[in-house]
Design a protein around this motif. Structure first.
Motif, PDB file in Angstrom:
ATOM      1  N   ALA A   1       4.663  10.087  -6.858  1.00  0.00           N
ATOM      2  CA  ALA A   1       5.678  10.401  -7.868  1.00  0.00           C
ATOM      3  C   ALA A   1       5.024  10.811  -9.189  1.00  0.00           C
ATOM      4  O   ALA A   1       5.487  11.750  -9.854  1.00  0.00           O
ATOM      5  CB  ALA A   1       6.592   9.193  -8.082  1.00  0.00           C
ATOM      6  N   VAL A   2       3.934  10.147  -9.559  1.00  0.00           N
ATOM      7  CA  VAL A   2       3.199  10.522 -10.778  1.00  0.00           C
ATOM      8  C   VAL A   2       2.636  11.928 -10.622  1.00  0.00           C
ATOM      9  O   VAL A   2       2.705  12.745 -11.547  1.00  0.00           O
ATOM     10  CB  VAL A   2       2.081   9.497 -11.078  1.00  0.00           C
ATOM     11  CG1 VAL A   2       1.134  10.002 -12.164  1.00  0.00           C
ATOM     12  CG2 VAL A   2       2.683   8.162 -11.459  1.00  0.00           C
TER      13      VAL A   2
ATOM     14  N   VAL B   1       0.842  -1.200   0.000  1.00  0.00           N
ATOM     15  CA  VAL B   1       0.000   0.000   0.000  1.00  0.00           C
ATOM     16  C   VAL B   1       0.874   1.246   0.000  1.00  0.00           C
ATOM     17  O   VAL B   1       0.624   2.201  -0.740  1.00  0.00           O
ATOM     18  CB  VAL B   1      -0.950   0.004   1.224  1.00  0.00           C
ATOM     19  CG1 VAL B   1      -1.714   1.306   1.321  1.00  0.00           C
ATOM     20  CG2 VAL B   1      -1.898  -1.173   1.152  1.00  0.00           C
ATOM     21  N   LEU B   2       1.911   1.241   0.804  1.00  0.00           N
ATOM     22  CA  LEU B   2       2.813   2.382   0.865  1.00  0.00           C
ATOM     23  C   LEU B   2       3.539   2.575  -0.466  1.00  0.00           C
ATOM     24  O   LEU B   2       3.673   3.710  -0.952  1.00  0.00           O
ATOM     25  CB  LEU B   2       3.821   2.195   1.999  1.00  0.00           C
ATOM     26  CG  LEU B   2       4.754   3.367   2.293  1.00  0.00           C
ATOM     27  CD1 LEU B   2       3.957   4.620   2.637  1.00  0.00           C
ATOM     28  CD2 LEU B   2       5.701   3.025   3.415  1.00  0.00           C
ATOM     29  N   LEU B   3       3.979   1.493  -1.083  1.00  0.00           N
ATOM     30  CA  LEU B   3       4.662   1.591  -2.374  1.00  0.00           C
ATOM     31  C   LEU B   3       3.739   2.142  -3.455  1.00  0.00           C
ATOM     32  O   LEU B   3       4.146   2.994  -4.253  1.00  0.00           O
ATOM     33  CB  LEU B   3       5.230   0.237  -2.788  1.00  0.00           C
ATOM     34  CG  LEU B   3       6.441  -0.249  -1.986  1.00  0.00           C
ATOM     35  CD1 LEU B   3       6.840  -1.647  -2.418  1.00  0.00           C
ATOM     36  CD2 LEU B   3       7.610   0.714  -2.126  1.00  0.00           C
ATOM     37  N   ARG B   4       2.492   1.696  -3.488  1.00  0.00           N
ATOM     38  CA  ARG B   4       1.524   2.225  -4.465  1.00  0.00           C
ATOM     39  C   ARG B   4       1.260   3.705  -4.213  1.00  0.00           C
ATOM     40  O   ARG B   4       1.167   4.494  -5.162  1.00  0.00           O
ATOM     41  CB  ARG B   4       0.221   1.443  -4.407  1.00  0.00           C
ATOM     42  CG  ARG B   4       0.274   0.180  -5.217  1.00  0.00           C
ATOM     43  CD  ARG B   4      -1.090  -0.482  -5.275  1.00  0.00           C
ATOM     44  NE  ARG B   4      -0.882  -1.847  -4.790  1.00  0.00           N
ATOM     45  CZ  ARG B   4      -1.620  -2.464  -3.900  1.00  0.00           C
ATOM     46  NH1 ARG B   4      -2.663  -1.887  -3.390  1.00  0.00           N
ATOM     47  NH2 ARG B   4      -1.334  -3.675  -3.527  1.00  0.00           N
ATOM     48  N   SER B   5       1.143   4.066  -2.952  1.00  0.00           N
ATOM     49  CA  SER B   5       0.903   5.476  -2.611  1.00  0.00           C
ATOM     50  C   SER B   5       2.087   6.339  -3.021  1.00  0.00           C
ATOM     51  O   SER B   5       1.904   7.439  -3.561  1.00  0.00           O
ATOM     52  CB  SER B   5       0.645   5.631  -1.108  1.00  0.00           C
ATOM     53  OG  SER B   5      -0.504   4.921  -0.729  1.00  0.00           O
ATOM     54  N   LEU B   6       3.301   5.842  -2.788  1.00  0.00           N
ATOM     55  CA  LEU B   6       4.493   6.595  -3.184  1.00  0.00           C
ATOM     56  C   LEU B   6       4.612   6.698  -4.703  1.00  0.00           C
ATOM     57  O   LEU B   6       5.023   7.736  -5.231  1.00  0.00           O
ATOM     58  CB  LEU B   6       5.743   5.964  -2.585  1.00  0.00           C
ATOM     59  CG  LEU B   6       5.892   6.112  -1.070  1.00  0.00           C
ATOM     60  CD1 LEU B   6       7.094   5.325  -0.567  1.00  0.00           C
ATOM     61  CD2 LEU B   6       6.009   7.579  -0.679  1.00  0.00           C
ATOM     62  N   LEU B   7       4.234   5.629  -5.410  1.00  0.00           N
ATOM     63  CA  LEU B   7       4.250   5.668  -6.868  1.00  0.00           C
ATOM     64  C   LEU B   7       3.271   6.721  -7.382  1.00  0.00           C
ATOM     65  O   LEU B   7       3.598   7.505  -8.280  1.00  0.00           O
ATOM     66  CB  LEU B   7       3.906   4.290  -7.446  1.00  0.00           C
ATOM     67  CG  LEU B   7       3.800   4.223  -8.967  1.00  0.00           C
ATOM     68  CD1 LEU B   7       5.156   4.501  -9.618  1.00  0.00           C
ATOM     69  CD2 LEU B   7       3.266   2.880  -9.397  1.00  0.00           C
ATOM     70  N   LEU B   8       2.068   6.750  -6.817  1.00  0.00           N
ATOM     71  CA  LEU B   8       1.089   7.758  -7.232  1.00  0.00           C
ATOM     72  C   LEU B   8       1.548   9.165  -6.883  1.00  0.00           C
ATOM     73  O   LEU B   8       1.295  10.111  -7.627  1.00  0.00           O
ATOM     74  CB  LEU B   8      -0.268   7.453  -6.616  1.00  0.00           C
ATOM     75  CG  LEU B   8      -0.956   6.214  -7.163  1.00  0.00           C
ATOM     76  CD1 LEU B   8      -2.215   5.898  -6.381  1.00  0.00           C
ATOM     77  CD2 LEU B   8      -1.265   6.377  -8.641  1.00  0.00           C
TER      78      LEU B   8
END
Length: 160
Positions: free
Chosen positions: A54-55, A45-52
């Motif tokens: 970054a986008v 969840v944290l990785l997806r949030s960080l990816l978003l």
């Protein structure tokens, strides 16, 4: 979506867009933080949030630093916001195959469908009043959801 529309509202100096989307962004941030806090699998969840995030940062750089002309920036950001909003309304339809296969909308929330429809209709009317095609166009996804409830009522489910 809220942050994009907030940026669009700031470019247009539209206080309605600014106020509504500032509140929406704050609430969405709280939802994400609560989900992250209570999620048993925090790392994905944290990785997806960080990816978003970054986008979002890349979008900010693109719209503020790479597009100098204000009218072009407003048009491209408006298009981005519209596409993003339509995809947000359509995202619950990822279960479309399940809905069609079971001939039931049990996996869709009817109250969410109604409120989404009312909110998007309000924004469409607001966009029409302003003659702003980007605000006007974002209603489509909620109409599709309503059609699914009409076509596949939740009580006719045979697969559960």
């Amino acid at each position: 979506s809220n942050l994009s529309w907030l940026g669009y509202g700031c470019l247009k100096q539209d206080w309605t867009l600014i106020a509504v989307n500032a509140v929406g962004a704050a609430l969405q941030t709280l939802y994400i933080l609560a989900y992250l806090y209570y999620s048993p699998a925090k790392r994905p969840v944290l990785l997806r949030s960080l990816l978003l995030l970054a986008v979002l940062a890349a979008g900010y750089v693109y719209f503020t630093l790479l597009i100098a002309d204000g009218r072009t920036r407003l048009a491209r950001l408006g298009l981005f916001c519209s596409v993003f909003t339509i995809s947000m309304y359509l995202s619950p339809l990822a279960d479309l195959a399940k809905i069609v296969r079971s001939k039931s909308t049990r996996c869709l929330s009817f109250p969410l469908t109604v409120t989404t429809f009312l909110a998007s209709t309000s924004w469409t009317l607001y966009g029409l009043q302003l003659h702003d095609p980007y605000i006007t166009v974002s209603w489509g996804g909620s109409v599709v959801r309503f059609w699914l409830f009409w076509r596949y009522p939740p009580g006719q489910d045979k697969s559960y």
